[in-house]
Design a protein around this motif. Sequence first.
Motif, PDB file in Angstrom:
ATOM      1  N   SER A 184       0.832  -1.210   0.000  1.00 55.03           N
ATOM      2  CA  SER A 184       0.000   0.000   0.000  1.00 55.03           C
ATOM      3  C   SER A 184       0.863   1.255   0.000  1.00 55.03           C
ATOM      4  O   SER A 184       1.865   1.337   0.724  1.00 55.03           O
ATOM      5  CB  SER A 184      -0.893   0.033   1.233  1.00 55.03           C
ATOM      6  OG  SER A 184      -1.821  -1.017   1.203  1.00 55.03           O
ATOM      7  N   TYR A 185       0.471   2.217  -0.810  1.00 53.06           N
ATOM      8  CA  TYR A 185       1.094   3.551  -0.807  1.00 53.06           C
ATOM      9  C   TYR A 185      -0.030   4.506  -0.433  1.00 53.06           C
ATOM     10  O   TYR A 185      -1.082   4.516  -1.075  1.00 53.06           O
ATOM     11  CB  TYR A 185       1.642   3.882  -2.197  1.00 53.06           C
ATOM     12  CG  TYR A 185       2.899   4.728  -2.170  1.00 53.06           C
ATOM     13  CD1 TYR A 185       2.913   5.957  -1.514  1.00 53.06           C
ATOM     14  CD2 TYR A 185       4.058   4.310  -2.809  1.00 53.06           C
ATOM     15  CE1 TYR A 185       4.073   6.720  -1.487  1.00 53.06           C
ATOM     16  CE2 TYR A 185       5.223   5.077  -2.783  1.00 53.06           C
ATOM     17  CZ  TYR A 185       5.223   6.279  -2.118  1.00 53.06           C
ATOM     18  OH  TYR A 185       6.366   7.035  -2.074  1.00 53.06           O
ATOM     19  N   VAL A 186       0.206   5.309   0.623  1.00 55.00           N
ATOM     20  CA  VAL A 186      -0.891   6.128   1.167  1.00 55.00           C
ATOM     21  C   VAL A 186      -0.482   7.593   1.230  1.00 55.00           C
ATOM     22  O   VAL A 186       0.633   7.918   1.652  1.00 55.00           O
ATOM     23  CB  VAL A 186      -1.273   5.636   2.586  1.00 55.00           C
ATOM     24  CG1 VAL A 186      -2.412   6.484   3.150  1.00 55.00           C
ATOM     25  CG2 VAL A 186      -1.668   4.165   2.570  1.00 55.00           C
ATOM     26  N   TRP A 187      -1.388   8.468   0.799  1.00 51.98           N
ATOM     27  CA  TRP A 187      -1.223   9.913   0.961  1.00 51.98           C
ATOM     28  C   TRP A 187      -2.368  10.404   1.846  1.00 51.98           C
ATOM     29  O   TRP A 187      -3.545  10.173   1.532  1.00 51.98           O
ATOM     30  CB  TRP A 187      -1.297  10.646  -0.386  1.00 51.98           C
ATOM     31  CG  TRP A 187      -0.130  10.389  -1.258  1.00 51.98           C
ATOM     32  CD1 TRP A 187       0.960  11.173  -1.418  1.00 51.98           C
ATOM     33  CD2 TRP A 187       0.073   9.258  -2.122  1.00 51.98           C
ATOM     34  NE1 TRP A 187       1.835  10.611  -2.319  1.00 51.98           N
ATOM     35  CE2 TRP A 187       1.315   9.436  -2.768  1.00 51.98           C
ATOM     36  CE3 TRP A 187      -0.664   8.108  -2.416  1.00 51.98           C
ATOM     37  CZ2 TRP A 187       1.825   8.513  -3.674  1.00 51.98           C
ATOM     38  CZ3 TRP A 187      -0.161   7.189  -3.316  1.00 51.98           C
ATOM     39  CH2 TRP A 187       1.076   7.391  -3.937  1.00 51.98           C
ATOM     40  N   ASP A 188      -2.032  11.050   2.946  1.00 53.70           N
ATOM     41  CA  ASP A 188      -3.069  11.574   3.842  1.00 53.70           C
ATOM     42  C   ASP A 188      -3.359  13.028   3.502  1.00 53.70           C
ATOM     43  O   ASP A 188      -2.448  13.834   3.306  1.00 53.70           O
ATOM     44  CB  ASP A 188      -2.607  11.436   5.299  1.00 53.70           C
ATOM     45  CG  ASP A 188      -2.838  10.021   5.816  1.00 53.70           C
ATOM     46  OD1 ASP A 188      -4.000   9.568   5.755  1.00 53.70           O
ATOM     47  OD2 ASP A 188      -1.861   9.366   6.229  1.00 53.70           O
ATOM     48  N   PHE A 189      -4.641  13.358   3.477  1.00 49.35           N
ATOM     49  CA  PHE A 189      -5.067  14.727   3.166  1.00 49.35           C
ATOM     50  C   PHE A 189      -5.649  15.418   4.402  1.00 49.35           C
ATOM     51  O   PHE A 189      -6.162  16.524   4.304  1.00 49.35           O
ATOM     52  CB  PHE A 189      -6.089  14.708   2.029  1.00 49.35           C
ATOM     53  CG  PHE A 189      -5.448  14.413   0.690  1.00 49.35           C
ATOM     54  CD1 PHE A 189      -5.135  13.127   0.323  1.00 49.35           C
ATOM     55  CD2 PHE A 189      -5.150  15.446  -0.191  1.00 49.35           C
ATOM     56  CE1 PHE A 189      -4.526  12.860  -0.893  1.00 49.35           C
ATOM     57  CE2 PHE A 189      -4.547  15.188  -1.408  1.00 49.35           C
ATOM     58  CZ  PHE A 189      -4.228  13.889  -1.765  1.00 49.35           C
ATOM     59  N   GLY A 190      -5.610  14.763   5.516  1.00 45.89           N
ATOM     60  CA  GLY A 190      -6.096  15.355   6.761  1.00 45.89           C
ATOM     61  C   GLY A 190      -5.614  14.501   7.911  1.00 45.89           C
ATOM     62  O   GLY A 190      -5.143  13.370   7.707  1.00 45.89           O
ATOM     63  N   PRO A 191      -5.696  15.048   9.121  1.00 39.94           N
ATOM     64  CA  PRO A 191      -5.224  14.282  10.287  1.00 39.94           C
ATOM     65  C   PRO A 191      -6.171  13.120  10.609  1.00 39.94           C
ATOM     66  O   PRO A 191      -7.349  13.146  10.251  1.00 39.94           O
ATOM     67  CB  PRO A 191      -5.240  15.327  11.413  1.00 39.94           C
ATOM     68  CG  PRO A 191      -6.261  16.333  10.971  1.00 39.94           C
ATOM     69  CD  PRO A 191      -6.242  16.366   9.475  1.00 39.94           C
ATOM     70  N   GLY A 192      -5.642  12.119  11.221  1.00 37.38           N
ATOM     71  CA  GLY A 192      -6.480  11.010  11.702  1.00 37.38           C
ATOM     72  C   GLY A 192      -6.722   9.916  10.681  1.00 37.38           C
ATOM     73  O   GLY A 192      -7.377   8.916  10.976  1.00 37.38           O
ATOM     74  N   GLY A 193      -6.224  10.097   9.469  1.00 39.06           N
ATOM     75  CA  GLY A 193      -6.348   9.042   8.467  1.00 39.06           C
ATOM     76  C   GLY A 193      -7.719   8.913   7.840  1.00 39.06           C
ATOM     77  O   GLY A 193      -8.003   7.940   7.128  1.00 39.06           O
ATOM     78  N   SER A 194      -8.582   9.914   8.078  1.00 36.84           N
ATOM     79  CA  SER A 194      -9.930   9.792   7.503  1.00 36.84           C
ATOM     80  C   SER A 194      -9.961  10.201   6.026  1.00 36.84           C
ATOM     81  O   SER A 194     -10.743   9.657   5.246  1.00 36.84           O
ATOM     82  CB  SER A 194     -10.910  10.654   8.291  1.00 36.84           C
ATOM     83  OG  SER A 194     -10.459  11.997   8.292  1.00 36.84           O
ATOM     84  N   ASP A 195      -9.103  11.164   5.654  1.00 33.40           N
ATOM     85  CA  ASP A 195      -9.049  11.621   4.260  1.00 33.40           C
ATOM     86  C   ASP A 195      -7.742  11.133   3.635  1.00 33.40           C
ATOM     87  O   ASP A 195      -6.666  11.642   3.979  1.00 33.40           O
ATOM     88  CB  ASP A 195      -9.099  13.153   4.196  1.00 33.40           C
ATOM     89  CG  ASP A 195     -10.470  13.687   4.555  1.00 33.40           C
ATOM     90  OD1 ASP A 195     -11.417  12.886   4.617  1.00 33.40           O
ATOM     91  OD2 ASP A 195     -10.581  14.902   4.776  1.00 33.40           O
ATOM     92  N   ARG A 196      -7.844  10.224   2.749  1.00 31.08           N
ATOM     93  CA  ARG A 196      -6.592   9.706   2.173  1.00 31.08           C
ATOM     94  C   ARG A 196      -6.805   9.129   0.772  1.00 31.08           C
ATOM     95  O   ARG A 196      -7.926   8.781   0.386  1.00 31.08           O
ATOM     96  CB  ARG A 196      -5.959   8.646   3.076  1.00 31.08           C
ATOM     97  CG  ARG A 196      -6.873   7.491   3.439  1.00 31.08           C
ATOM     98  CD  ARG A 196      -6.166   6.408   4.269  1.00 31.08           C
ATOM     99  NE  ARG A 196      -5.235   6.892   5.267  1.00 31.08           N
ATOM    100  CZ  ARG A 196      -4.641   6.119   6.165  1.00 31.08           C
ATOM    101  NH1 ARG A 196      -4.887   4.820   6.183  1.00 31.08           N
ATOM    102  NH2 ARG A 196      -3.792   6.609   7.034  1.00 31.08           N
ATOM    103  N   PHE A 197      -5.701   9.079   0.056  1.00 33.63           N
ATOM    104  CA  PHE A 197      -5.699   8.413  -1.243  1.00 33.63           C
ATOM    105  C   PHE A 197      -4.728   7.235  -1.136  1.00 33.63           C
ATOM    106  O   PHE A 197      -3.590   7.403  -0.695  1.00 33.63           O
ATOM    107  CB  PHE A 197      -5.256   9.364  -2.363  1.00 33.63           C
ATOM    108  CG  PHE A 197      -5.410   8.756  -3.727  1.00 33.63           C
ATOM    109  CD1 PHE A 197      -6.624   8.822  -4.401  1.00 33.63           C
ATOM    110  CD2 PHE A 197      -4.359   8.066  -4.325  1.00 33.63           C
ATOM    111  CE1 PHE A 197      -6.783   8.232  -5.649  1.00 33.63           C
ATOM    112  CE2 PHE A 197      -4.510   7.473  -5.565  1.00 33.63           C
ATOM    113  CZ  PHE A 197      -5.727   7.551  -6.229  1.00 33.63           C
TER     114      PHE A 197
END
Lengths: 289, 143
Positions: free
Chosen positions: A208-221
């Motif tokens: 998995s490759y993950v980009w977070d767009f907000g804290p807490g891992g709720s918004d991610r690609f």
Amino acid sequence: MNQRGVVFSMAAILLSLTLLLLVTYYSSKITLDTQDLYNQFSIRKMGIVADDLDVDLNKILGTQFDVNRGTNSTTIRITEKLPADINKLKILDWNRFVDQNYARQQNATIQLDVGKLTDGKTEYLFSNGLQYDYNYGSVNYVHLYKAGLNSNMMRLDINVTVNAASISKTAWTLNPAGDINVNLNYLDQNASNTVNQSGVLDSSILNSYVWDFGPGGSDRFTIQVGNIDGNLKAVKLIESITNSSTVATVSLRVDVNESLSSLTRYYDAGIFYQQGDVNLNRRMGLQYE
Amino acid sequence: MTNRGIIHSMDALLSLLIVLVVVFTVNYYVNSSALNDSQQSDWLKQMSVDVGTVLEKNGRASTAIQNNNVSVIRTYLNQLPHAWCVDVSIFSNNDLNSAILAVVRPSCKTDASEYAVTNRSIVVTSGSSVSFYVMKVKAWWRT
């Protein structure tokens, strides 16, 4: 001497008459065959109508496929947006339009079976068992896999552009001893999280490759490659960003190591067309490679 | 000797007659292989199908609807072979009786004895909205 001349003349006349009769017969036969062919417009029309509806369906769904079957491998290119520009439930409106107004204009009965496209996920099927799902709703993802089997992907080219700024990223671990080549080009509005990477992954595990767009891992690609839910050598791109104006543009190229004598692909949807005694019942978006 | 001359003359005349019969027969069948009514009619249908397909797939129909302007369609119609006459009408899904856009190929008279009409659905997307239209393509041979 005179008798021989008469015989020659008679022979020439008979030969000419025979030739004329043959020419007449075959000429009229060709004319009849041509008319038969041209009188089949009602049969050709059902293909034209089905093609017309396929164009509309592709436009609403927005996915672009390009498939090339080679001697030893098949290349699949997919261009996609997560989320899509058009709400896929608009298919229901289109279905009503086709069933009522369009069918009436065509003076035909047209029924579309789009139930499996409007249940939150669209499925695109390949005759070799590959399947491409687009899940839409609170989480948007696309998933290319072969259910319960190895997809035989040998090379994967993933290009993603997101119109928002990520705050962090978590990379997968390349494994030179792996068995699937991956090129990854990722870009968003935070240049420090841009990724241009080529390497090999182990397809027996979930990478998995993950980009977070907000804290807490709720918004991610997230990009997943490998063993996804027991489907080996699968690929999945997940957009779970709450800001609905955030869009990921995805371009995927997959090289599948298979020698196929034929390949068909289609949406898991059907079209039934009937006009008089001519009818057609086939899958939608049907393509032969 | 006289008899032989008559026979030769008769033989020559007979040969000439056979040649003429063959020439006329060939001429008849060559001419009859030109397009008959059934084929002409089928060509018309195919013409209207092709025009509708191209207008949808190259995006001209969508552009015309979005801009409320038929110039992109007229430009295309003017590029068709001279003998083709085409009339394109686009109807909104809400009203299939009155066209929202209509364009006929310039200099085409609408007094032909035979027309071919095909209908094609057009999906127009703009942002997140979708609209549905029916495009009617009427074709005939220029008189």
